[in-house]
Design a protein around this motif. Structure first.
Motif, PDB file in Angstrom:
ATOM      1  N   GLU A  91       0.808  -1.216   0.000  1.00 27.94           N
ATOM      2  CA  GLU A  91       0.000   0.000   0.000  1.00 27.94           C
ATOM      3  C   GLU A  91       0.842   1.269   0.000  1.00 27.94           C
ATOM      4  OE1 GLU A  91      -2.787  -0.191   3.205  1.00 27.94           O
ATOM      5  OE2 GLU A  91      -3.939  -1.826   2.286  1.00 27.94           O
ATOM      6  N   ASP A  92       2.099   1.154   0.415  1.00 27.78           N
ATOM      7  CA  ASP A  92       2.987   2.320   0.471  1.00 27.78           C
ATOM      8  C   ASP A  92       4.321   1.925  -0.144  1.00 27.78           C
ATOM      9  OD1 ASP A  92       4.658   4.441   1.070  1.00 27.78           O
ATOM     10  OD2 ASP A  92       3.897   4.707   3.108  1.00 27.78           O
ATOM     11  N   GLU A  93       4.502   2.248  -1.417  1.00 23.96           N
ATOM     12  CA  GLU A  93       5.730   1.867  -2.113  1.00 23.96           C
ATOM     13  C   GLU A  93       6.939   2.657  -1.635  1.00 23.96           C
ATOM     14  OE1 GLU A  93       5.073   2.089  -6.299  1.00 23.96           O
ATOM     15  OE2 GLU A  93       3.656   0.405  -6.311  1.00 23.96           O
ATOM     16  N   GLY A  94       6.714   3.623  -0.762  1.00 23.29           N
ATOM     17  CA  GLY A  94       7.819   4.359  -0.167  1.00 23.29           C
ATOM     18  C   GLY A  94       8.397   3.686   1.056  1.00 23.29           C
ATOM     19  N   VAL A  95       7.846   2.538   1.447  1.00 24.35           N
ATOM     20  CA  VAL A  95       8.355   1.799   2.608  1.00 24.35           C
ATOM     21  C   VAL A  95       9.241   0.658   2.126  1.00 24.35           C
ATOM     22  CG1 VAL A  95       7.767   0.367   4.592  1.00 24.35           C
ATOM     23  CG2 VAL A  95       6.402   2.394   4.074  1.00 24.35           C
ATOM     24  N   ARG A  96      10.492   0.738   2.467  1.00 24.67           N
ATOM     25  CA  ARG A  96      11.447  -0.329   2.152  1.00 24.67           C
ATOM     26  C   ARG A  96      11.482  -1.317   3.316  1.00 24.67           C
ATOM     27  NH1 ARG A  96      17.851   0.872   1.307  1.00 24.67           N
ATOM     28  NH2 ARG A  96      17.406   2.126   3.158  1.00 24.67           N
ATOM     29  N   ILE A  97      11.318  -2.599   3.018  1.00 25.62           N
ATOM     30  CA  ILE A  97      11.382  -3.649   4.034  1.00 25.62           C
ATOM     31  C   ILE A  97      12.742  -4.335   3.942  1.00 25.62           C
ATOM     32  CG2 ILE A  97      10.347  -5.743   4.954  1.00 25.62           C
ATOM     33  CD1 ILE A  97       8.463  -3.363   5.085  1.00 25.62           C
ATOM     34  N   VAL A  98      13.454  -4.375   5.060  1.00 22.62           N
ATOM     35  CA  VAL A  98      14.755  -5.038   5.131  1.00 22.62           C
ATOM     36  C   VAL A  98      14.678  -6.140   6.180  1.00 22.62           C
ATOM     37  CG1 VAL A  98      17.197  -4.768   5.719  1.00 22.62           C
ATOM     38  CG2 VAL A  98      16.034  -3.005   4.375  1.00 22.62           C
ATOM     39  N   HIS A  99      15.048  -7.344   5.786  1.00 23.62           N
ATOM     40  CA  HIS A  99      15.029  -8.486   6.693  1.00 23.62           C
ATOM     41  C   HIS A  99      16.393  -8.714   7.325  1.00 23.62           C
ATOM     42  CE1 HIS A  99      11.449 -10.404   4.338  1.00 23.62           C
ATOM     43  NE2 HIS A  99      11.056  -9.488   5.199  1.00 23.62           N
ATOM     44  N   LYS A 100      16.374  -9.066   8.607  1.00 22.31           N
ATOM     45  CA  LYS A 100      17.561  -9.491   9.337  1.00 22.31           C
ATOM     46  C   LYS A 100      17.281 -10.889   9.881  1.00 22.31           C
ATOM     47  CE  LYS A 100      19.940  -5.500   9.306  1.00 22.31           C
ATOM     48  NZ  LYS A 100      21.378  -5.291   9.061  1.00 22.31           N
ATOM     49  N   HIS A 101      17.980 -11.872   9.344  1.00 20.96           N
ATOM     50  CA  HIS A 101      17.771 -13.254   9.771  1.00 20.96           C
ATOM     51  C   HIS A 101      18.469 -13.475  11.113  1.00 20.96           C
ATOM     52  CE1 HIS A 101      15.979 -15.120   6.087  1.00 20.96           C
ATOM     53  NE2 HIS A 101      16.377 -13.961   5.605  1.00 20.96           N
ATOM     54  N   TRP A 102      17.642 -13.675  12.135  1.00 20.94           N
ATOM     55  CA  TRP A 102      18.139 -13.875  13.503  1.00 20.94           C
ATOM     56  C   TRP A 102      17.485 -15.144  14.055  1.00 20.94           C
ATOM     57  CZ3 TRP A 102      16.653 -10.596  18.362  1.00 20.94           C
ATOM     58  CH2 TRP A 102      17.567 -10.847  19.403  1.00 20.94           C
ATOM     59  N   PRO A 103      17.931 -16.323  13.607  1.00 22.06           N
ATOM     60  CA  PRO A 103      17.281 -17.584  13.994  1.00 22.06           C
ATOM     61  C   PRO A 103      17.651 -18.001  15.411  1.00 22.06           C
ATOM     62  CG  PRO A 103      19.145 -18.030  12.552  1.00 22.06           C
ATOM     63  CD  PRO A 103      19.025 -16.532  12.642  1.00 22.06           C
ATOM     64  N   VAL A 104      16.748 -17.745  16.334  1.00 20.32           N
ATOM     65  CA  VAL A 104      17.015 -17.986  17.756  1.00 20.32           C
ATOM     66  C   VAL A 104      16.256 -19.193  18.302  1.00 20.32           C
ATOM     67  CG1 VAL A 104      17.599 -15.589  18.238  1.00 20.32           C
ATOM     68  CG2 VAL A 104      15.209 -16.323  18.403  1.00 20.32           C
ATOM     69  N   PHE A 105      15.445 -19.854  17.452  1.00 21.69           N
ATOM     70  CA  PHE A 105      14.614 -20.961  17.915  1.00 21.69           C
ATOM     71  C   PHE A 105      15.200 -22.325  17.570  1.00 21.69           C
ATOM     72  CE2 PHE A 105      11.695 -17.549  18.446  1.00 21.69           C
ATOM     73  CZ  PHE A 105      10.724 -17.959  19.347  1.00 21.69           C
ATOM     74  N   GLY A 106      16.482 -22.393  17.264  1.00 23.02           N
ATOM     75  CA  GLY A 106      17.106 -23.692  17.090  1.00 23.02           C
ATOM     76  C   GLY A 106      17.445 -24.068  15.664  1.00 23.02           C
TER      77      GLY A 106
END
Length: 225
Positions: A91-106
C-alpha cells in the motif's frame, strides 16, 4: 558519538499506551564501540544497519522510509506480523522492508533461514520467505524443504550453493546477532523503523503511524536546512 534511537515498548506498539493520540516513547542510547561487540559505531545508526551482509532488502528497495525486521521463521509473533508487513509495502511503495535473519529458535530455524538466503541466488527470495512464514507450528527440515520447493526453489542447487558459500551465510547470521544484542533486543520480532526501536510485536495501525512520524521528521529536517 553514540547513535540515538527512540524505543517504543511492545505495549505501546500494540496500542496499550497512547497519550493524546501519540505513542508514549522512551529515548535510549544504542551501545556502540566496545559495548556493541565487534561492530564500529557508524554501523549502529538507522543508515548503517542497512549496510553489510545481514541486510536483505525484501520490498521497495528505493523506499524513503526503512522498516528493518529481526525475525525467526518459528516465531509465532513474526508469523502474525508478516501479513501486515506485506500489506504495508504493497500500500505504500515508499516503505522499504529489510530483513535481518536472527534464527534464535534452534536448528530448524537456522536451516529455514539458510534456504531463504539461498533463494536469493535463484531470484526466489520473496516467494520462499512468504512460504516459510505461512508454515504453522514447529518446523523440521523436511517441512522447510517442502515449503521452499513449493515456492519454486531448486533444493539441490540451494544446498550446493550453501555448501560453497557457507562463509557468506554465516556472516549474515553473525552480523544480525551482533546488531540485535547491541540494540538490546531480547527476541523476535524486533524492528527498527527510522530512528525508532520496536522490541516485540507491532500492529498495522502502529506501523503506519510510526512510518508517518519518520516521514514528518525527515520533512521538518529538510525544511530547516
Amino acid at each position: 558519538m553514540p547513535s540515538r534511537f527512540t524505543t517504543i515498548t511492545a505495549a505501546a506498539a500494540l496500542g496499550a499506551v497512547i497519550i493524546g493520540g501519540y505513542l508514549a516513547v522512551q529515548a535510549v542510547t544504542a551501545p556502540t564501540g566496545a559495548e556493541a561487540g565487534t561492530r564500529p559505531a557508524a554501523e549502529m545508526t538507522p543508515g548503517g544497519l542497512v549496510q553489510g551482509p545481514s541486510a536483505v532488502v525484501a520490498e521497495n528497495p528505493d523506499g524513503d522510509v526503512t522498516v528493518i525486521e529481526y525475525f525467526d521463521y518459528q516465531c509465532p509473533i513474526c508469523r502474525r506480523v508478516h501479513p501486515d508487513l506485506k500489506r504495508l509495502a504493497e500500500e505504500d511503495e515508499g516503505v522499504r522492508i529489510v530483513h535481518k535473519h536472527w534464527p534464535v529458535f534452534g536448528a530448524a530455524s537456522i536451516y529455514a533461514s539458510k534456504l531463504a538466503l539461498a533463494a536469493r541466488w535463484q531470484d526466489r527470495y520473496r516467494e520462499v520467505h512468504d512460504a516459510l512464514m505461512r508454515l504453522p507450528g514447529k518446523l523440521d527440515e523436511e517441512r522447510v524443504r517442502e515449503a521452499a520447493r513449493s515456492a519454486g526453489l531448486d533444493i539441490d542447487k540451494a544446498e550446493k550453493d550453501l555448501d560453497q558459500r557457507a562463509d557468506e551465510v554465516e556472516a549474515v547470521f553473525d552480523e544480525a546477532a551482533i546488531q540485535a544484542h547491541s540494540l538490546q533486543f531480547q527476541g523476535t520480532p524486533s524492528f527498527v523503523i527510522g530512528n525508532y526501536l520496536v522490541p516485540g510485536g507491532i500492529d498495522y495501525a502502529t506501523m503506519r503511524r510510526v512510518v508517518k512520524d519518520v516521514r514528518d521528521q525527515k520533512r521538518e529536517a529538510e525544511e530547516t536546512q
